[in-house]
Design a protein around this motif. Structure first.
Motif, PDB file in Angstrom:
ATOM      1  N   CYS A 147       0.780  -1.258   0.185  1.00 57.09           N
ATOM      2  CA  CYS A 147       0.039   0.072   0.117  1.00 57.09           C
ATOM      3  C   CYS A 147       1.045   1.042   0.147  1.00 57.09           C
ATOM      4  N   GLU A 148       0.335   2.217  -0.240  1.00 60.94           N
ATOM      5  CA  GLU A 148       0.864   3.815   0.003  1.00 60.94           C
ATOM      6  C   GLU A 148       0.290   4.442   1.189  1.00 60.94           C
ATOM      7  N   LEU A 149       1.235   5.099   1.635  1.00 61.29           N
ATOM      8  CA  LEU A 149       0.985   5.797   2.864  1.00 61.29           C
ATOM      9  C   LEU A 149       1.598   7.251   2.790  1.00 61.29           C
ATOM     10  N   SER A 150       1.241   8.216   3.608  1.00 60.02           N
ATOM     11  CA  SER A 150       2.075   9.414   3.612  1.00 60.02           C
ATOM     12  C   SER A 150       1.814   9.714   5.181  1.00 60.02           C
TER      13      SER A 150
ATOM     14  N   GLY B  49       7.740  24.646   9.270  1.00 58.24           N
ATOM     15  CA  GLY B  49       6.572  24.718   8.266  1.00 58.24           C
ATOM     16  C   GLY B  49       6.061  23.189   8.254  1.00 58.24           C
ATOM     17  N   VAL B  50       5.239  22.729   7.076  1.00 60.69           N
ATOM     18  CA  VAL B  50       4.581  21.421   6.918  1.00 60.69           C
ATOM     19  C   VAL B  50       5.463  20.752   6.006  1.00 60.69           C
ATOM     20  N   LEU B  51       5.483  19.670   5.995  1.00 60.84           N
ATOM     21  CA  LEU B  51       6.443  18.625   5.125  1.00 60.84           C
ATOM     22  C   LEU B  51       5.602  17.224   5.220  1.00 60.84           C
ATOM     23  N   CYS B  52       5.168  16.864   3.842  1.00 53.44           N
ATOM     24  CA  CYS B  52       4.801  15.429   3.938  1.00 53.44           C
ATOM     25  C   CYS B  52       5.775  14.531   3.282  1.00 53.44           C
TER      26      CYS B  52
ATOM     27  N   ARG C  81       5.417  21.176   1.978  1.00 60.29           N
ATOM     28  CA  ARG C  81       4.172  21.974   2.257  1.00 60.29           C
ATOM     29  C   ARG C  81       3.149  21.105   2.410  1.00 60.29           C
ATOM     30  N   PRO C  82       1.781  21.716   2.793  1.00 61.29           N
ATOM     31  CA  PRO C  82       0.730  20.808   3.082  1.00 61.29           C
ATOM     32  C   PRO C  82       0.494  19.915   1.862  1.00 61.29           C
ATOM     33  N   HIS C  83      -0.195  18.832   2.060  1.00 59.00           N
ATOM     34  CA  HIS C  83      -0.422  17.952   1.039  1.00 59.00           C
ATOM     35  C   HIS C  83      -1.926  17.452   0.867  1.00 59.00           C
ATOM     36  N   ASN C  84      -2.128  17.109  -0.413  1.00 63.25           N
ATOM     37  CA  ASN C  84      -3.330  16.604  -0.657  1.00 63.25           C
ATOM     38  C   ASN C  84      -3.863  15.457   0.292  1.00 63.25           C
ATOM     39  N   SER C  85      -2.980  14.385   0.630  1.00 67.45           N
ATOM     40  CA  SER C  85      -3.415  13.679   1.585  1.00 67.45           C
ATOM     41  C   SER C  85      -3.782  14.014   2.982  1.00 67.45           C
ATOM     42  N   GLY C  86      -3.333  15.203   3.081  1.00 70.85           N
ATOM     43  CA  GLY C  86      -3.746  15.985   4.570  1.00 70.85           C
ATOM     44  C   GLY C  86      -4.915  16.791   4.450  1.00 70.85           C
ATOM     45  N   HIS C  87      -5.691  16.781   3.334  1.00 73.43           N
ATOM     46  CA  HIS C  87      -6.893  17.686   2.998  1.00 73.43           C
ATOM     47  C   HIS C  87      -7.946  17.333   4.397  1.00 73.43           C
TER      48      HIS C  87
ATOM     49  N   SER D 189      -5.621  21.921  11.587  1.00 73.23           N
ATOM     50  CA  SER D 189      -5.555  21.350  10.089  1.00 73.23           C
ATOM     51  C   SER D 189      -4.075  21.566   9.882  1.00 73.23           C
ATOM     52  N   GLN D 190      -3.478  21.102   8.654  1.00 74.65           N
ATOM     53  CA  GLN D 190      -2.365  21.106   8.239  1.00 74.65           C
ATOM     54  C   GLN D 190      -2.020  22.512   7.657  1.00 74.65           C
ATOM     55  N   PHE D 191      -3.136  23.326   7.505  1.00 74.14           N
ATOM     56  CA  PHE D 191      -3.078  24.578   7.064  1.00 74.14           C
ATOM     57  C   PHE D 191      -2.748  25.570   8.199  1.00 74.14           C
TER      58      PHE D 191
END
Ligand code: AMP
Length: 382
Positions: A190-193, A251-254, A273-279, A288-290
């Motif tokens: 599987c893929e994870l973040s 900051g944020v990193l994925c 930066r914020p990431h799609n998986s963190g929406h 939130s990530q933002f």
């Protein structure tokens, strides 16, 4: 410039103007900050909610200087900003994360070399400069393998799967003038973040392992918490913590991972930066990530990342518009599903137009719900 906390009322500069900047701007404005966005476009997802939208080329260093002078700190929502832009901004204000983080992560070769030099587990890779090098590396890695452009690649753009020694010349031709990287194919379970944040004081927070499924190389659905053995989730978080420390991120990193069938974690990619998986953190978490990106770059204490309910996010791509306007009311009829749209005018296939987040008793139920709500978007309008 002093390292004092940047308080509400101050103005934050965002390089880039897509959906990540839009959600950042929403979080920033909620906390009483002002937002200026800088990109070569107008009426952008970020610009629509920012206080000021600057439309200029990233190479227009005078415009970059004016932008930087008007804000207390500059951050990113897009990492493919030229180095000169970042260096110019840094002469006039704080840039967080620093340009060095961007420099490392905006090129796959630099990123993977940095990671392997520091002992992080990565997919086997090699720089490729010629067809002969491609041939000899394929002989080493075996088939299939993935050929990727070193720079400016995202969502599967600029990459090809090499399945056999046939057609190598054809596969190589469009890439012949570019810096390329060949990666061994990972037969993953599987893929994870792990999306994480690091404060100005080195404080570290994370949202745990999030499980991701892709369609056509584009993220499709993310689920939190990931259904993984706890020791795998813990290891992914510890690797992520070490990456943020090593890069000295503010900051944020994925960190995107593959989990191999043998139970080994390999880093696929970093996003500074914020990431799609963190929406899904926007609706499902205390912070939130933002908001965390905002807190980190402002030197504020970081907020709790607690997941309030298991959640799942499904991307809404432009393909959904193929037969006309989606049936928004049908998706909104799911009371535990939240609709996010990014204000983009043209719905092109593969373009990220918005997302849905569902919350439920379990992550599986949330995944089921978010897929059902997305299906409902295709139902005929009464
Ligand atoms: P990327 O743009 O590198 O994140 O790739 C997008 C997607 O392509 C990944 O999320 C994977 O699903 C797939 N992919 C990329 N690289 C590999 C690899 N080396 N082995 C297997 N699948 C890959």
């Amino acid at each position: 410039m002093t390292n004092a906390t940047i308080n509400p009322g101050a103005t934050i500069g965002v390089l880039g103007s897509g959906q990540l900047g839009r959600m950042f701007a929403i979080a920033a404005r909620r906390m009483g900050y002002r937002v200026h966005t800088f990109s070569p476009s107008s009426d952008t997802p970020t610009g629509q909610v920012a206080d000021v939208e600057i439309e200029a080329s990233y190479d227009d260093l005078e415009a970059v200087r004016d932008f930087a002078q008007a804000v207390s700190v500059v951050t990113f929502e897009f990492e493919n900003v030229p180095s000169a832009t970042v260096e110019t901004a840094a002469q006039f204000t704080f840039v967080r994360p620093a340009g060095s983080v961007l420099h490392t992560t905006q090129n796959r070769l630099r990123e993977k070399t940095f990671l392997s030099d520091h002992g992080f587990p990565v997919t086997p890779f090699k720089a490729i400069h010629s067809l002969a090098e491609l041939r000899s590396t394929l002989a080493e890695f075996g088939y299939p393998a993935i050929l990727k452009t070193a720079g400016f690649g995202y969502d599967g753009k600029g990459q090809s799967r090499v399945k056999s020694p046939d057609d190598l010349e054809e596969i190589w031709r469009p890439y012949a003038e570019q810096e390329m990287i060949l990666e061994a194919f990972v037969d993953f379970e599987c893929e994870l973040s792990v999306v994480a944040a690091r404060g100005l004081d080195g404080a570290f927070t994370h949202w745990g392992a999030i499980e991701n499924t892709h369609r056509n190389h584009i993220l499709d659905v993310s689920i939190a918490p990931a259904a993984l053995p706890p020791e795998i989730s813990r290891e992914a978080v510890e690797i992520t913590r070490a990456v943020l420390d090593q890069l000295d991120v503010v900051g944020v990193l994925c960190v995107e991972f593959f989990l191999t069938r043998g139970g080994k974690l390999l880093i696929n990619e970093l996003a500074p930066r914020p990431h799609n998986s963190g929406h899904l953190t926007f609706d499902a978490c205390v912070t939130s990530q933002f908001e965390q990106q905002l807190r980190a770059v402002c030197g504020m204490p970081l907020g709790s990342t607690e997941l309030l309910r298991p959640a799942a996010m499904a991307n809404l791509l432009g393909d959904l518009w193929e037969k006309g306007e989606p049936n928004w009311a049908a998706a909104c009829a799911f009371p535990d599903v939240k609709l996010h749209l990014y204000g983009k005018m043209a719905a092109k296939p593969g373009r990220k137009m918005g997302h849905l987040t569902a919350m439920a008793e379990t992550a599986n139920e949330a995944a089921h719900l978010v897929r059902a709500a997305r299906e409902a978007l295709c139902a005929p309008v009464d």
